[in-house]
Design a protein around this motif. Structure first.
Motif, PDB file in Angstrom:
ATOM      1  N   GLU A   1       0.862  -1.119  -0.012  1.00 31.56           N
ATOM      2  CA  GLU A   1       0.048  -0.105   0.051  1.00 31.56           C
ATOM      3  C   GLU A   1       0.743   1.171   0.172  1.00 31.56           C
ATOM      4  O   GLU A   1       1.788   1.314   0.882  1.00 31.56           O
ATOM      5  N   THR A   2       0.776   2.199  -1.014  1.00 35.02           N
ATOM      6  CA  THR A   2       1.455   3.422  -1.096  1.00 35.02           C
ATOM      7  C   THR A   2       0.324   4.562  -1.482  1.00 35.02           C
ATOM      8  O   THR A   2      -0.453   4.327  -2.325  1.00 35.02           O
ATOM      9  N   ARG A   3       0.500   5.597  -0.702  1.00 35.69           N
ATOM     10  CA  ARG A   3      -0.338   6.555  -0.726  1.00 35.69           C
ATOM     11  C   ARG A   3      -1.773   6.193  -0.732  1.00 35.69           C
ATOM     12  O   ARG A   3      -2.654   6.688  -1.733  1.00 35.69           O
ATOM     13  N   GLY A   4      -2.193   5.420  -0.105  1.00 39.29           N
ATOM     14  CA  GLY A   4      -3.549   4.934  -0.243  1.00 39.29           C
ATOM     15  C   GLY A   4      -4.114   3.743  -0.952  1.00 39.29           C
ATOM     16  O   GLY A   4      -5.146   3.364  -1.088  1.00 39.29           O
ATOM     17  N   ARG A   5      -3.372   3.515  -2.018  1.00 39.24           N
ATOM     18  CA  ARG A   5      -3.381   2.484  -3.085  1.00 39.24           C
ATOM     19  C   ARG A   5      -3.022   1.043  -2.826  1.00 39.24           C
ATOM     20  O   ARG A   5      -1.631   1.084  -2.479  1.00 39.24           O
ATOM     21  N   LYS A   6      -3.642   0.057  -2.858  1.00 37.63           N
ATOM     22  CA  LYS A   6      -3.223  -1.242  -2.611  1.00 37.63           C
ATOM     23  C   LYS A   6      -2.990  -1.978  -4.098  1.00 37.63           C
ATOM     24  O   LYS A   6      -3.666  -1.830  -4.918  1.00 37.63           O
ATOM     25  N   ARG A   7      -2.101  -2.820  -3.985  1.00 40.21           N
ATOM     26  CA  ARG A   7      -1.584  -3.683  -5.326  1.00 40.21           C
ATOM     27  C   ARG A   7      -0.903  -4.714  -5.023  1.00 40.21           C
ATOM     28  O   ARG A   7      -0.183  -4.828  -3.804  1.00 40.21           O
ATOM     29  N   LEU A   8      -0.931  -5.886  -5.729  1.00 44.11           N
ATOM     30  CA  LEU A   8       0.004  -6.935  -5.430  1.00 44.11           C
ATOM     31  C   LEU A   8       1.295  -7.051  -6.318  1.00 44.11           C
ATOM     32  O   LEU A   8       1.289  -6.662  -7.516  1.00 44.11           O
ATOM     33  N   VAL A   9       2.450  -7.197  -5.560  1.00 41.37           N
ATOM     34  CA  VAL A   9       3.675  -7.322  -6.295  1.00 41.37           C
ATOM     35  C   VAL A   9       4.379  -8.558  -5.883  1.00 41.37           C
ATOM     36  O   VAL A   9       4.266  -9.186  -4.980  1.00 41.37           O
ATOM     37  N   ALA A  10       5.382  -8.975  -6.616  1.00 35.77           N
ATOM     38  CA  ALA A  10       6.539  -9.954  -6.249  1.00 35.77           C
ATOM     39  C   ALA A  10       7.465  -9.259  -5.302  1.00 35.77           C
ATOM     40  O   ALA A  10       8.365  -8.504  -5.507  1.00 35.77           O
ATOM     41  N   GLY A  11       7.533  -9.956  -4.123  1.00 35.79           N
ATOM     42  CA  GLY A  11       8.337  -9.282  -2.953  1.00 35.79           C
ATOM     43  C   GLY A  11       9.784  -9.362  -3.429  1.00 35.79           C
ATOM     44  O   GLY A  11      10.605  -8.532  -2.701  1.00 35.79           O
ATOM     45  N   CYS A  12      10.218 -10.340  -4.189  1.00 34.91           N
ATOM     46  CA  CYS A  12      11.645 -10.596  -4.344  1.00 34.91           C
ATOM     47  C   CYS A  12      12.301  -9.257  -5.396  1.00 34.91           C
ATOM     48  O   CYS A  12      13.350  -9.361  -5.544  1.00 34.91           O
TER      49      CYS A  12
END
Length: 220
Positions: free
Chosen positions: A55-66
């Motif tokens: 979550e950045t600046r109120g926006r959520k999304r899915l990412v690859a942690g690596c």
């Protein structure tokens, strides 16, 4: 190198510039599963088991942690309902190809994955690329590589190179998350029957296309 503060599962974590979310989580003893990651190798993002919600600046999304770099005030959640659902699906797809892998079985129990959900097409390879990348990045030999594209992509030893390098090395074998005995089989096949090895590589199907399509539908 400047210090960066972020939150992972509600815990304030100190990280350094250049670290990934996976690096930061592990430095704080927060577990994120992965099959394709190795500390000595460049990040790859192949298995997508390290998927997390940010979550950045109120926006959520899915990412690859690596792959995703840390940034100030970043909020990371490693075990949301959607994250767990994605990991479960990935594990079920991979278990169709490597059903006897102890590492996959352990993760399947943790995430409630059904090892029999998909029809078995054992290739004993989950395309983590660890052997390919280790041989190229660490050993500089390029004795094993990916062959074919799309759903037919898999790894294969290059007979001309493997004959002179692999028997005295085999350092890639224990890296395999399925079974290094399968790596030994592929090496023996490539050296003893190079033409047969090439033909079989073009016939065996793997999960890449199905896996990527499913992941992209989830918005990663």
């Amino acid at each position: 190198m400047s210090e960066i503060l972020l939150q992972i599962d509600g815990k304030t974590v100190k990280a350094k510039e250049g670290m990934t979310v996976l690096d930061a989580a592990r430095s704080a003893d927060i577990a994120i599963p992965t099959l394709c990651h190795h500390e000595q190798l460049e990040p790859y993002g192949g298995c997508r088991l390290c998927t997390v919600e940010i979550e950045t600046r109120g926006r959520k999304r899915l990412v690859a942690g690596c792959l995703y770099p840390v940034e100030p005030d970043l909020i990371v959640r490693t075990r949301t309902e959607k994250v767990d659902s994605i990991r479960k699906m990935i594990l079920e797809l991979l278990l169709a190809h490597a059903p006897d892998s102890p590492q996959l079985q352990d993760l399947a129990r943790e995430y409630g994955a059904d090892r029999d959900r998909f029809e078995k097409e054992p290739s004993f390879c989950v395309l983590c690329g660890l052997c390919v990348r280790y041989c190229a990045e660490i050993k500089k030999n390029h004795a094993v590589g990916f062959v074919n594209n799309g759903a037919r992509r898999e790894i294969n030893f290059i007979p001309e190179i493997a004959a002179g390098e692999c028997w005295d090395c085999k350092e890639c074998f224990p890296l395999c998350p399925t079974s290094y005995l399968q790596a030994a089989y592929h090496l023996t096949e490539a050296l003893a029957f190079p033409s047969l090895s090439s033909r079989s590589a073009s016939k065996r199907l793997v999960t890449t296309t199905t896996l990527k399509e499913s992941i992209y539908k989830e918005g990663i």
